[in-house]
Design an enzyme around this catalytic site. Sequence first.
Site, mmCIF file in Angstrom:
data_model
loop_
_atom_site.group_PDB
_atom_site.id
_atom_site.type_symbol
_atom_site.label_atom_id
_atom_site.label_comp_id
_atom_site.label_asym_id
_atom_site.label_seq_id
_atom_site.Cartn_x
_atom_site.Cartn_y
_atom_site.Cartn_z
ATOM 1 N N TYR A 1 35.635 47.346 39.917
ATOM 2 C CA TYR A 1 36.820 48.099 40.341
ATOM 3 C C TYR A 1 36.778 48.525 41.802
ATOM 4 O O TYR A 1 37.803 48.883 42.373
ATOM 5 C CB TYR A 1 37.001 49.378 39.500
ATOM 6 C CG TYR A 1 37.136 49.186 38.009
ATOM 7 C CD1 TYR A 1 37.515 47.970 37.463
ATOM 8 C CD2 TYR A 1 36.903 50.240 37.136
ATOM 9 C CE1 TYR A 1 37.639 47.803 36.088
ATOM 10 C CE2 TYR A 1 37.029 50.088 35.769
ATOM 11 C CZ TYR A 1 37.381 48.862 35.250
ATOM 12 O OH TYR A 1 37.494 48.716 33.893
HETATM 13 N N1 LIG Z 1 37.567 45.265 29.963
HETATM 14 C C1 LIG Z 1 37.503 46.505 30.404
HETATM 15 O O1 LIG Z 1 36.423 47.012 30.514
HETATM 16 C C2 LIG Z 1 38.747 47.282 30.719
HETATM 17 C C3 LIG Z 1 40.005 46.664 30.686
HETATM 18 C C4 LIG Z 1 41.120 47.472 30.857
HETATM 19 C C5 LIG Z 1 41.000 48.839 31.092
HETATM 20 N N2 LIG Z 1 39.759 49.407 31.147
HETATM 21 C C6 LIG Z 1 39.569 50.853 31.410
HETATM 22 O O2 LIG Z 1 40.621 51.567 30.785
HETATM 23 C C7 LIG Z 1 41.250 52.371 31.793
HETATM 24 C C8 LIG Z 1 42.668 52.655 31.389
HETATM 25 O O3 LIG Z 1 43.462 51.471 31.431
HETATM 26 P P1 LIG Z 1 44.722 51.421 32.352
HETATM 27 O O4 LIG Z 1 44.276 51.736 33.718
HETATM 28 O O5 LIG Z 1 45.514 50.225 32.121
HETATM 29 O O6 LIG Z 1 45.510 52.716 31.860
HETATM 30 P P2 LIG Z 1 46.747 52.936 30.974
HETATM 31 O O7 LIG Z 1 46.758 54.395 30.817
HETATM 32 O O8 LIG Z 1 46.749 52.081 29.745
HETATM 33 O O9 LIG Z 1 48.000 52.421 31.868
HETATM 34 C C9 LIG Z 1 48.139 52.792 33.153
HETATM 35 C C10 LIG Z 1 49.475 52.281 33.721
HETATM 36 O O10 LIG Z 1 50.516 53.141 33.313
HETATM 37 C C11 LIG Z 1 51.018 53.855 34.458
HETATM 38 N N3 LIG Z 1 51.125 55.250 34.090
HETATM 39 C C12 LIG Z 1 50.110 56.065 33.693
HETATM 40 N N4 LIG Z 1 50.582 57.291 33.418
HETATM 41 C C13 LIG Z 1 51.908 57.260 33.649
HETATM 42 C C14 LIG Z 1 52.944 58.232 33.555
HETATM 43 N N5 LIG Z 1 52.689 59.474 33.118
HETATM 44 N N6 LIG Z 1 54.211 57.854 33.884
HETATM 45 C C15 LIG Z 1 54.471 56.596 34.271
HETATM 46 N N7 LIG Z 1 53.543 55.632 34.395
HETATM 47 C C16 LIG Z 1 52.266 55.961 34.072
HETATM 48 C C17 LIG Z 1 50.024 53.636 35.570
HETATM 49 O O11 LIG Z 1 50.700 53.624 36.820
HETATM 50 P P3 LIG Z 1 50.643 54.880 37.837
HETATM 51 O O12 LIG Z 1 49.513 54.580 38.772
HETATM 52 O O13 LIG Z 1 51.986 54.823 38.495
HETATM 53 O O14 LIG Z 1 50.439 56.122 37.034
HETATM 54 C C18 LIG Z 1 49.456 52.277 35.230
HETATM 55 O O15 LIG Z 1 50.302 51.246 35.684
HETATM 56 C C19 LIG Z 1 41.018 51.570 33.089
HETATM 57 O O16 LIG Z 1 41.245 52.343 34.240
HETATM 58 C C20 LIG Z 1 39.585 51.181 32.900
HETATM 59 O O17 LIG Z 1 38.756 52.275 33.181
HETATM 60 C C21 LIG Z 1 38.632 48.644 30.960
#
Ligand SMILES: NC(=O)c1ccc[n+]([C@@H]2O[C@H](COP(=O)([O-])OP(=O)(O)OC[C@H]3O[C@@H](n4cnc5c(N)ncnc54)[C@H](OP(=O)(O)O)[C@@H]3O)[C@@H](O)[C@H]2O)c1
Length: 323
Positions: free
Chosen positions: A58
């Site tokens: 990341y």
């Molecule tokens: N294989 C792996 O190991 C793997 C794969 C995927 C994820 N992960 C982990 O899981 C974590 C979470 O996944 P994710 O980052 O996809 O998070 P998520 O919470 O599933 O989605 C985040 C997305 O939603 C938006 N968002 C979040 N809160 C919001 C709100 N209140 N209103 C409007 N839009 C909102 C964010 O954009 P904004 O920036 O605009 O808020 C972003 O585009 C990652 O950061 C990582 O640590 C690990």
Amino acid sequence: MQYVPFGRTGLTVSVAGLGCGGNSILGLAKGKSEAEAVQLVRAAFDQGVTLFDTAEAYGTEGVVGEAAKQIGRDKVIVASKARMREDGEFITAAQLEAKLDASLAKLQTDYIDIYQLHAVTPAMVEHVEEELVPALQAAKAAGKIRHIGLTETSPHDHDQLTLQRVLPTGVWESAMFAFNLMHQGARQDVFPLTEKHGVGTLLMFVVRNVFSQPGVLQQTVKELVAAGQLPEKLADDPEPLGFLIHESGAASLLDAAYRYGRHEPGAHVTLFGTSEIAHLEANIASILRPPLPAADRKRVAKIFGHLKGVGLDLPTRAKAPKH
Ligand SMILES: NC(=O)c1ccc[n+]([C@@H]2O[C@H](COP(=O)([O-])OP(=O)(O)OC[C@H]3O[C@@H](n4cnc5c(N)ncnc54)[C@H](OP(=O)(O)O)[C@@H]3O)[C@@H](O)[C@H]2O)c1
């Protein structure tokens, strides 16, 4: 904030965990500075979040390390991850050790609370068990890591085969995997194993694109109807999950999605990623609200419970994503 035991690790974790990857990578994907990213981590800590999930891949280990130093290293739980391939080949034990040392240096710490192998495919499992588990155990014995974990590669493993294969060995202390309103397979396939073996769970893909970006849910549902996976009447429904939003239910689709993950039995940490303090506050508030009403959860399971692989998009950032 609410705190729960993290499997058999002895750790107590906040139920909301800040994801430092995903689309947002703490705002770095949207042009924010590292100093602003540090502020985001600190804002999460100020709201009670104690678990921060970063990774070699990341580019946010430095930010998390700086924030942890400012907050106090012993007050936060740092999770990081090693990439599984170098130059197209599976990494060796020696390469894993070098990666761990590099992560420790970036994180400005001498231990990582949860060190995870990142995006392990079913095809990697044998190599992981033979070559990398002994290296992880040696690193744990040396005090460089406190707990051993692994993440699935959700976009490429809809049936969660990696976890179904590795969890029964009892080696793993932490597992990160996908679970959401329209990808509920972990209820049958993963949670019984994490519960049985005392494995701490970190939920990802709880929101991603399908529940946060306008129009994505409607388009996804249209495609699922065309593929015969959802009833025809949903094809032109402007709010396919609108039934969740009412006075005694969810306040919004995002609120519904985070609460749905948070309250799944066996879920410990619901990860969320964001670049915005306002989103961070809203997400934590959602994660801390009560479960969705039982009738609504039942309806979600009935209509969408059979689906697999929905909402598991690769990150939508400009930089080429790996998983
Ligand atoms: N294989 C792996 O190991 C793997 C794969 C995927 C994820 N992960 C982990 O899981 C974590 C979470 O996944 P994710 O980052 O996809 O998070 P998520 O919470 O599933 O989605 C985040 C997305 O939603 C938006 N968002 C979040 N809160 C919001 C709100 N209140 N209103 C409007 N839009 C909102 C964010 O954009 P904004 O920036 O605009 O808020 C972003 O585009 C990652 O950061 C990582 O640590 C690990």
